[in-house]
Design an enzyme around this catalytic site. Structure first.
Site, PDB file in Angstrom:
ATOM      1  N   CYS A   1      85.711  59.993 -35.370  1.00 23.74           N
ATOM      2  CA  CYS A   1      84.751  59.682 -35.395  1.00 23.74           C
ATOM      3  C   CYS A   1      85.051  58.014 -36.093  1.00 23.74           C
ATOM      4  O   CYS A   1      85.569  57.840 -36.714  1.00 23.74           O
ATOM      5  CB  CYS A   1      83.911  60.427 -36.550  1.00 23.74           C
TER       6      CYS A   1
ATOM      7  N   ARG B   1      88.035  56.507 -31.510  1.00 23.46           N
ATOM      8  CA  ARG B   1      88.266  57.368 -32.565  1.00 23.46           C
ATOM      9  C   ARG B   1      87.560  58.794 -32.138  1.00 23.46           C
ATOM     10  O   ARG B   1      87.677  59.556 -32.789  1.00 23.46           O
ATOM     11  CB  ARG B   1      87.648  56.809 -33.750  1.00 23.46           C
TER      12      ARG B   1
ATOM     13  N   TRP C   1      83.603  62.648 -32.798  1.00 24.53           N
ATOM     14  CA  TRP C   1      84.728  63.273 -32.219  1.00 24.53           C
ATOM     15  C   TRP C   1      84.242  64.944 -32.961  1.00 24.53           C
ATOM     16  O   TRP C   1      84.474  65.014 -34.125  1.00 24.53           O
ATOM     17  CB  TRP C   1      86.264  63.166 -32.791  1.00 24.53           C
TER      18      TRP C   1
ATOM     19  N   ASN D   1      82.320  60.430 -41.186  1.00 26.02           N
ATOM     20  CA  ASN D   1      83.473  60.531 -40.633  1.00 26.02           C
ATOM     21  C   ASN D   1      84.448  61.391 -41.402  1.00 26.02           C
ATOM     22  O   ASN D   1      84.562  61.119 -42.555  1.00 26.02           O
ATOM     23  CB  ASN D   1      84.451  59.350 -40.314  1.00 26.02           C
ATOM     24  N   GLY D   2      84.774  62.696 -41.094  1.00 26.13           N
ATOM     25  CA  GLY D   2      85.324  63.443 -42.199  1.00 26.13           C
ATOM     26  C   GLY D   2      84.775  65.097 -41.886  1.00 26.13           C
ATOM     27  O   GLY D   2      84.253  65.375 -41.203  1.00 26.13           O
TER      28      GLY D   2
ATOM     29  N   GLU E   1     108.379  63.150 -25.611  1.00 31.92           N
ATOM     30  CA  GLU E   1     107.212  61.950 -25.357  1.00 31.92           C
ATOM     31  C   GLU E   1     106.644  61.894 -23.898  1.00 31.92           C
ATOM     32  O   GLU E   1     105.431  61.702 -23.946  1.00 31.92           O
ATOM     33  CB  GLU E   1     107.933  60.908 -26.170  1.00 31.92           C
TER      34      GLU E   1
ATOM     35  N   LYS F   1     102.944  62.235 -22.906  1.00 29.78           N
ATOM     36  CA  LYS F   1     101.924  61.421 -22.382  1.00 29.78           C
ATOM     37  C   LYS F   1     101.373  62.113 -20.942  1.00 29.78           C
ATOM     38  O   LYS F   1     100.238  61.888 -20.947  1.00 29.78           O
ATOM     39  CB  LYS F   1     103.069  60.152 -21.987  1.00 29.78           C
TER      40      LYS F   1
ATOM     41  N   GLU G   1      98.752  64.607 -22.015  1.00 33.97           N
ATOM     42  CA  GLU G   1      97.359  64.092 -22.660  1.00 33.97           C
ATOM     43  C   GLU G   1      96.561  63.140 -21.861  1.00 33.97           C
ATOM     44  O   GLU G   1      95.335  63.203 -21.934  1.00 33.97           O
ATOM     45  CB  GLU G   1      97.821  63.464 -24.110  1.00 33.97           C
TER      46      GLU G   1
ATOM     47  N   HIS H   1     118.190  78.466 -20.665  1.00 31.73           N
ATOM     48  CA  HIS H   1     117.946  79.736 -21.750  1.00 31.73           C
ATOM     49  C   HIS H   1     116.490  79.838 -21.349  1.00 31.73           C
ATOM     50  O   HIS H   1     115.807  80.861 -22.432  1.00 31.73           O
ATOM     51  CB  HIS H   1     118.224  79.028 -22.919  1.00 31.73           C
TER      52      HIS H   1
ATOM     53  N   LYS I   1      91.890  58.940 -31.147  1.00 32.27           N
ATOM     54  CA  LYS I   1      93.108  58.143 -31.538  1.00 32.27           C
ATOM     55  C   LYS I   1      93.535  58.431 -32.962  1.00 32.27           C
ATOM     56  O   LYS I   1      94.736  58.467 -33.247  1.00 32.27           O
ATOM     57  CB  LYS I   1      92.575  56.574 -31.627  1.00 32.27           C
TER      58      LYS I   1
HETATM   59  C1  AGP Z   1      99.851  60.342 -28.750  1.00 27.88           C
HETATM   60  O1  AGP Z   1      99.983  59.732 -27.713  1.00 27.88           O
HETATM   61  C2  AGP Z   1      99.013  60.636 -29.617  1.00 27.88           C
HETATM   62  N1  AGP Z   1      98.062  59.632 -29.771  1.00 27.88           N
HETATM   63  C3  AGP Z   1      99.094  61.421 -30.790  1.00 27.88           C
HETATM   64  O2  AGP Z   1     100.035  62.481 -30.645  1.00 27.88           O
HETATM   65  C4  AGP Z   1      99.552  60.598 -31.981  1.00 27.88           C
HETATM   66  O3  AGP Z   1     100.962  60.111 -32.035  1.00 27.88           O
HETATM   67  C5  AGP Z   1      99.419  61.724 -33.446  1.00 27.88           C
HETATM   68  O4  AGP Z   1      98.067  62.123 -33.374  1.00 27.88           O
HETATM   69  C6  AGP Z   1      99.793  60.792 -34.630  1.00 27.88           C
HETATM   70  O5  AGP Z   1      99.227  59.639 -35.068  1.00 27.88           O
HETATM   71  P1  AGP Z   1      99.579  58.670 -35.884  1.00 27.88           P
HETATM   72  O6  AGP Z   1     100.598  58.010 -35.467  1.00 27.88           O
HETATM   73  O7  AGP Z   1      98.207  57.636 -36.146  1.00 27.88           O
HETATM   74  O8  AGP Z   1      99.651  59.396 -37.258  1.00 27.88           O
END
Ligand code: AGP
Length: 614
Positions: free
Chosen positions: A2, A27, A74, A100-101, A487, A491, A494, A510, A609
């Protein structure tokens, strides 16, 4: 998650709120809304969807009000729809609030309020809070400022809120606990409130970061007043923002993600600059120098992080164990905090977070702090909650990362963690000068090497075109390349919504090998180094089952070229630095696949984010 904005000043609020919300949309983008006072009325406009949908709801006649609040959501409590969009209003419609929260005890409070006749229009915890403020104000006969403070002393959870009152077009009330909030102070008695500094930067550089459990009033006549939850007056600490406006704009790229991928030569260089001295052979990191004894004598290092930052933590585990010979455990912050972990006062805890606001990582930091460990932060956002909660740390100088998929933050994190590992190894006297000097020189050559890898963009795009319709993908790597496989898979899933798994290459046999058939792309990081030959064997195992191999190889490689379906060459570097170079084609591959599938790479579905809720 948010984004919240507020404005009180001498100019029309509409443009400020819309622009601010667009900057904060990363956000969360389930719904958007705003509230303002016009001709003595409190007007609320809100809808499911994005900021652009809110603009359509407002229509051609823009509000002229000089005070207002805005929200981009969000969803946590209640599905994304118009009713659950913020702002939420008190029962009599006199107060509107954005949040936000999460209010954890909202159900109990809601029941009590319903018993007293309150009627709710949404499923949100936020609406409960604004009704509670109304209830307290009416019962106690106090000002809104005081009612907000008293109401917040009854709630558990996390909040950054802004409250607007129909009967007072000269003030906004703001409060914060565990969710970020910054107040910008303009030159003309104007105030800007936001979840982060990006909506503020073009108006003022003077900001106050509200602390947890503080309630503030911004008022045209009396300025900024802050009290804590116990009603003790607090002195605002005004800081200067260092953010540049260009850094938060797309700069000619189609998306923030593509821009951020291409910024990596610079962000890597910025994360090295001033720390590595090739002449003296020393690495200067104040967070390590100031606690030298702790680093020298630490028996163990714990790393806490989430998502991509956790992957960077895995690379750091290999680096710290290899260079500094300290045992390292890498923990998901969300698991760490809830399993009563063993933390010794002699431990050092490294918290890694791009945003510096991730709720689980922040909670893990607080827990480790209570148990006496030294907490070192690796954050990208200056002044963020985690950077303030830690004892010491080193910033990644990646610049603002706005695309939800983390790209330049990951490489900057690994670069900073690399320097930490080298510096600690030097202090502990367990690495030769010759090795340090060689690795430092290699590190310094990375910006150019990353520049070179970015030239594989067209090739990567052509490979993405072949696999854009796949349903599954497997990523394999070994040693330093295992976290890169994780990673790469993250990517792809997501931003393109393709199911992808990252595995240590040798683990394939395995279980995951059962998935391989002619439709399965297997992306293998097969660069030269300690486990090259083993990975080559794994490639053969995939080919024997007709899997499609996309291999990331060292330039000039002949062996893998002869067996893979596609190869992307990357420049030769030390094994320990390969993650920083090999992750780039994986970022580009995901980007192109997602674009070809028509996905919004900057704002993938269901994500946000900054994950400021548990
Ligand atoms: C990765 O592409 C994501 N945006 C997510 O996994 C992110 O790395 C994770 O939420 C942690 O965020 P931060 O590094 O701001 O703590």
């Amino acid at each position: 998650m948010c984004g919240i904005v507020g404005y009180l000043g001498n100019e029309p609020v509409y443009e400020k709120v819309i622009k601010g919300l667009s900057r904060l949309e990363y956000r969360g983008y389930d719904s958007a809304g705003m509230a303002y006072i016009e001709n003595g009325d409190l007007i609320v406009k809100k809808c499911k969807g994005k900021v652009v949908d809110l603009e359509n709801v407002v229509g051609a006649v823009k509000p002229l009000s000089h005070i207002g609040i805005g929200h981009t959501r969000w969803a946590t409590h209640g599905v994304p729809n118009d009713a659950n969009a913020h702002p939420h209003c008190s029962g009599d419609g006199s107060i509107a609030l954005i949040h936000n929260g999460i209010i954890e005890n909202y159900a109990t409070i809601k029941q009590e309020l319903m018993n007293r006749g309150h009627v709710f229009l949404s499923d949100t915890d936020t609406e409960v809070l604004v009704h509670l403020i109304e209830d307290v104000r009416n019962a106690e006969g106090v000002s809104l400022f005081e009612a907000v403070r008293l109401a917040l002393s009854e709630v558990h959870g996390a909040y950054a809120i802004v409250v607007i009152d129909k009967s007072n077009a000269d003030q906004l009330i703001v409060a914060k606990k565990s969710s970020p909030l910054v107040i910008g102070i303009g030159a003309h008695d104007d105030f800007y409130i936001a979840s982060d500094a990006t909506p503020i930067i073009e108006y003022t550089k003077n900001v106050v970061y509200l602390n947890d459990d503080e309630v503030a009033r911004v008022d045209r006549k009396t300025g900024l007043t802050i009290v804590n939850i116990d009603n003790q007056s607090q002195t605002p600490y005004i800081q200067a923002l260092e953010l540049r406006l260009e850094a938060i704009e797309k700069g000619g790229y189609d998306s923030f993600m593509l821009k951020e991928i291409h910024e990596q030569p610079r962000s890597i260089e910025d994360s090295i600059r001033g720390r590595v001295n090739l002449k003296t052979g020393l690495i200067k990191m104040s967070g390590i120098d100031e606690h030298e004894e702790r680093w020298k004598t630490a028996q163990r290092i714990l790393i806490v992080a989430c998502g991509t930052s956790w992957h960077a933590g895995l690379v750091a585990e290999y680096l710290l164990e290899d260079f500094a010979r300290i045992p390292v455990e890498v923990e998901y912050a969300s698991e760490f905090r809830y399993r009563n972990p063993i933390i010794y006062p002699t431990d050092i805890v490294i918290a890694i977070s791009q945003s510096g606001e991730t709720a689980d990582t922040l909670a893990a930091v607080e827990l480790a702090k209570e148990r006496g460990a030294l907490i070192f932060g690796v954050c990208n956002v200056v002044g963020s909650s985690i950077s303030r909660a830690t004892h010491c740390g080193a910033y990644t100088h990646a610049g603002p990362e706005i695309g939800v998929a983390s790209t330049k933050a990951f490489t900057a994190q690994v670069v900073v963690l690399y320097q930490i590992a080298l510096s600690v190894a030097q202090k502990r006297g367990v690495i030769s000068n010759e090795r340090t000097t060689r690795l430092m020189a290699e590190l310094g050559s990375l910006p150019l090497k990353v520049e070179q890898v970015l030239k594989t963009n067209a090739l990567t795009e052509s490979i993405a075109a072949i696999y854009q319709h796949c349903s599954n993908a497997l990523y394999l790597g070994r040693g330093y390349s295992f976290p890169v496989a994780l990673e790469g898979a993250l990517k792809l899933k997501e931003i393109s919504y393709i199911h992808a798994e990252g595995y240590p290459a040798a683990e394939m046999k395995h279980g995951p090998i059962a998935l391989i058939d002619e439709n399965m792309p297997v992306i293998v990081i097969a660069t030269e180094g300690a486990s090259y030959e083993k990975v080559v064997s794994n490639i053969q195992e995939v080919k024997a089952r007709k899997g499609q191999i996309i291999a990331i190889v060292t330039e000039g490689d002949k062996t893998v070229k002869g067996m893979a379906d596609h190869v992307i060459e990357i420049p030769r570097t030390d094994d320990s630095l390969v993650p920083i170079v090999s992750v780039i084609p994986l970022q580009l591959f995901s980007y192109h696949v997602a674009i070809m599938r028509g996905c919004n790479v900057d704002q993938p579905r269901n994500l946000a984010k900054s994950v400021t809720v548990e």
